[in-house]
Motif scaffolding. Structure first.
Motif, mmCIF file in Angstrom:
data_model
loop_
_atom_site.group_PDB
_atom_site.id
_atom_site.type_symbol
_atom_site.label_atom_id
_atom_site.label_comp_id
_atom_site.label_asym_id
_atom_site.label_seq_id
_atom_site.Cartn_x
_atom_site.Cartn_y
_atom_site.Cartn_z
ATOM 1 N N VAL A 152 0.853 -1.191 0.000
ATOM 2 C CA VAL A 152 0.000 0.000 0.000
ATOM 3 C C VAL A 152 0.886 1.237 0.000
ATOM 4 O O VAL A 152 1.740 1.417 0.877
ATOM 5 N N VAL A 153 0.671 2.078 -1.004
ATOM 6 C CA VAL A 153 1.455 3.301 -1.180
ATOM 7 C C VAL A 153 0.536 4.504 -0.969
ATOM 8 O O VAL A 153 -0.529 4.590 -1.582
ATOM 9 N N ALA A 154 0.942 5.418 -0.128
ATOM 10 C CA ALA A 154 0.195 6.663 0.082
ATOM 11 C C ALA A 154 0.932 7.786 -0.634
ATOM 12 O O ALA A 154 2.106 8.047 -0.358
ATOM 13 N N GLU A 155 0.243 8.448 -1.579
ATOM 14 C CA GLU A 155 0.863 9.572 -2.272
ATOM 15 C C GLU A 155 0.262 10.883 -1.778
ATOM 16 O O GLU A 155 -0.839 10.911 -1.245
ATOM 17 N N GLY A 156 1.008 11.961 -1.925
ATOM 18 C CA GLY A 156 0.534 13.245 -1.427
ATOM 19 C C GLY A 156 0.829 13.463 0.049
ATOM 20 O O GLY A 156 0.110 14.182 0.735
ATOM 21 N N VAL A 157 1.896 12.829 0.558
ATOM 22 C CA VAL A 157 2.272 12.981 1.967
ATOM 23 C C VAL A 157 3.049 14.295 2.101
ATOM 24 O O VAL A 157 4.188 14.399 1.646
ATOM 25 N N GLU A 158 2.442 15.281 2.754
ATOM 26 C CA GLU A 158 3.002 16.629 2.723
ATOM 27 C C GLU A 158 3.476 17.165 4.061
ATOM 28 O O GLU A 158 4.010 18.265 4.133
ATOM 29 N N ASN A 159 3.301 16.413 5.144
ATOM 30 C CA ASN A 159 3.858 16.852 6.424
ATOM 31 C C ASN A 159 4.158 15.636 7.278
ATOM 32 O O ASN A 159 3.683 14.518 7.025
ATOM 33 N N TRP A 160 4.962 15.858 8.325
ATOM 34 C CA TRP A 160 5.407 14.738 9.168
ATOM 35 C C TRP A 160 4.269 14.154 9.990
ATOM 36 O O TRP A 160 4.291 12.981 10.357
ATOM 37 N N LYS A 161 3.269 14.970 10.287
ATOM 38 C CA LYS A 161 2.125 14.450 11.036
ATOM 39 C C LYS A 161 1.428 13.347 10.245
ATOM 40 O O LYS A 161 1.114 12.280 10.786
ATOM 41 N N ILE A 162 1.191 13.586 8.965
ATOM 42 C CA ILE A 162 0.566 12.574 8.115
ATOM 43 C C ILE A 162 1.513 11.394 7.926
ATOM 44 O O ILE A 162 1.090 10.233 7.954
ATOM 45 N N TYR A 163 2.791 11.676 7.737
ATOM 46 C CA TYR A 163 3.793 10.622 7.580
ATOM 47 C C TYR A 163 3.741 9.656 8.776
ATOM 48 O O TYR A 163 3.675 8.429 8.616
ATOM 49 N N ASN A 164 3.766 10.225 9.976
ATOM 50 C CA ASN A 164 3.760 9.391 11.177
ATOM 51 C C ASN A 164 2.426 8.682 11.378
ATOM 52 O O ASN A 164 2.381 7.548 11.873
ATOM 53 N N TRP A 165 1.330 9.341 11.015
ATOM 54 C CA TRP A 165 0.009 8.694 11.102
ATOM 55 C C TRP A 165 -0.018 7.455 10.211
ATOM 56 O O TRP A 165 -0.485 6.382 10.634
ATOM 57 N N LEU A 166 0.461 7.582 9.007
ATOM 58 C CA LEU A 166 0.486 6.451 8.069
ATOM 59 C C LEU A 166 1.378 5.330 8.591
ATOM 60 O O LEU A 166 1.042 4.146 8.471
ATOM 61 N N ARG A 167 2.502 5.700 9.182
ATOM 62 C CA ARG A 167 3.410 4.687 9.741
ATOM 63 C C ARG A 167 2.736 3.949 10.889
ATOM 64 O O ARG A 167 2.824 2.706 10.970
ATOM 65 N N ASN A 168 2.024 4.683 11.736
ATOM 66 C CA ASN A 168 1.326 4.036 12.856
ATOM 67 C C ASN A 168 0.201 3.121 12.380
ATOM 68 O O ASN A 168 -0.128 2.146 13.056
ATOM 69 N N GLU A 169 -0.385 3.454 11.219
ATOM 70 C CA GLU A 169 -1.459 2.622 10.658
ATOM 71 C C GLU A 169 -0.919 1.495 9.788
ATOM 72 O O GLU A 169 -1.668 0.786 9.134
ATOM 73 N N GLN A 170 0.419 1.352 9.767
ATOM 74 C CA GLN A 170 1.101 0.273 9.065
ATOM 75 C C GLN A 170 0.947 0.338 7.547
ATOM 76 O O GLN A 170 0.967 -0.695 6.861
ATOM 77 N N CYS A 171 0.797 1.558 7.030
ATOM 78 C CA CYS A 171 0.908 1.737 5.589
ATOM 79 C C CYS A 171 2.346 1.397 5.193
ATOM 80 O O CYS A 171 3.279 1.623 5.972
#
Length: 416
Positions: free
Chosen positions: A363-382
């Motif tokens: 699963v790839v998330a595109e449009g990651v524009e800040n560290w808050k979203i980056y870390n949220w995705l990491r915590n959700e195991q993206c």
């Protein structure tokens, strides 16, 4: 584009706030000023046209306004060819806000995010900060001494054919990062046109003409050749073991010899075919699903990956996941960007991650524009992230420099 076209990247982005409640409009404008914007306010949506003479860089639009609701304004913005980053806000049901954001995306507008009223100042400020960063990033990437080609020039079929023959189409690469290990594991190849008189042109300035004139395969061949040539130049010395993703046009899915053509080109450049990932959208498959299934299955049989792009925006995406041998699921950036401001978007992204994993897809998330979203995705195991917070798209000459910086970078483990 905007009234700031051709300006240096340091010029303040322009922000237009459209809300019939003057107090709220002024408040949003004040926050915009604090984030570095030159702001203006429109409290009479029926007079919006005069505010669009010089297209603003960012528009914050309320959906619930007497006389001209936000949906009609969205329609008018699309008709006017609006290129602004759009932030929608409303006090109505969150599902209505989500539906409006979907309409904006379908109309071709650049949706940046959504805000539910009443909103917290921090949420508004975060949205505007990321929007301002994106505007500055675009300017840094596209700034030339040439005029604003979107407004003052156009390209035709003859010019495109000439450009293809002259090898003027180049590829920039946007890195993809493993969210679990923070390692660089992939890149998306994004085509650009280095026009001799108009400067650097981006896909929205030529793709429609290319597809309408049946030049999709010619461009795909040019992109593939550029990718293979670029990799031969830097890949082995950089010991790069990741993938390179290439977007496929509909035309590539109707030519039964395309898989063999790709394999022959890869062998010619001594390039491992398994490093290639082909990205396609729902519309790429829709024109001829039988031929598409034939071509895509043979690409997979030869070891190449397949990604379903813009997942969540098409009505038959689930059907395609069921029928075609995808290896990756790319969540559309309109959902990813809204994660920290839209509960519905975050639920959709969580569901997409879970669905992808249950189907054994990366699963790839595109449009990651800040560290808050980056870390949220990491915590959700993206699995993988791609976006401005990691890197903009860059030429192959800049990749090694970026890679060294990323390797030594430790702040990705921190919040904003």
């Amino acid at each position: 584009m905007s009234s700031n076209a051709g300006a240096t990247p340091s010029l303040s982005p322009s922000l237009l706030v459209v809300d019939d409640e003057a107090a709220i409009a002024d408040y949003v404008a004040a926050v915009g000023t604090a984030t570095g914007c030159e702001t203006s306010v429109c409290t009479q949506p029926l007079s919006l046209d005069k505010h669009l003479v010089n297209m603003p860089d960012i528009i914050v639009l309320d959906l619930s306004m007497p006389g001209a609701d936000g949906i009609s304004v969205i329609r008018d913005l699309a008709s006017a060819g609006c290129t602004s980053l759009l932030i929608l806000m409303s006090g109505v049901d969150s599902r209505v806000l989500m539906s409006a954001s979907h309409i904006a995306t379908m109309q071709g507008l650049n949706l940046h995010g959504c805000l539910e009223k009443p909103f917290r100042k921090k949420n508004l400020k975060d949205q505007l900060i990321t929007a301002v960063a994106e505007i500055h990033g675009r300017r840094m990437e596209s700034h030339t001494d040439a005029p604003d080609t979107k407004q003052t020039s156009s390209v035709d079929e003859e010019d495109i054919v000439r450009g293809l023959e002259a090898n003027e189409f180049v590829v920039h690469y946007q890195p993809q990062i493993d969210l679990n290990t923070a390692e660089w594991v992939g890149m998306e190849a994004l085509v650009r046109w280095q026009h001799p008189t108009l400067g650097m042109l981006y896909p929205d300035q030529f793709i429609d003409t290319i597809e309408k004139r049946g030049l999709g395969m010619a461009l795909t061949r040019a992109v593939l050749k550029n990718v293979l040539t670029d990799y031969a130049h830097w890949g082995p010395s950089a010991n790069y073991s990741g993938t390179i993703a290439i977007n496929l046009p509909p035309a590539a899915l109707t030519g039964f010899d395309f898989p063999e053509e790709v394999m022959h080109s890869a062998e010619e450049f001594n390039f491992p075919a398994k490093k290639l990932v082909f990205e396609l959208t729902e519309t790429s498959v829709a024109s001829d699903p039988v031929s598409a299934a034939d071509v895509l299955t043979r690409l997979r049989l030869n070891g190449m990956g397949l990604a379903i792009d813009d997942f969540g925006t098409g009505h038959s995406s689930l059907e395609q996941l069921r029928l075609l041998p995808f290896t990756e699921l790319k969540i559309d950036q309109s959902f990813v960007r809204a994660i920290d401001s839209d509960v519905t978007a975050s639920v959709i992204v969580k569901s997409a991650i879970k669905l992808g994993h249950e189907l054994n897809l990366q699963v790839v998330a595109e449009g990651v524009e800040n560290w808050k979203i980056y870390n949220w995705l990491r915590n959700e195991q993206c699995d993988i992230a791609q976006g401005w917070v990691i890197a903009k798209a860059m030429s192959c000459n800049d990749i090694s420099v970026w890679a060294d910086k990323w390797k030594n970078h430790t702040s990705h483990q921190e919040g904003d």
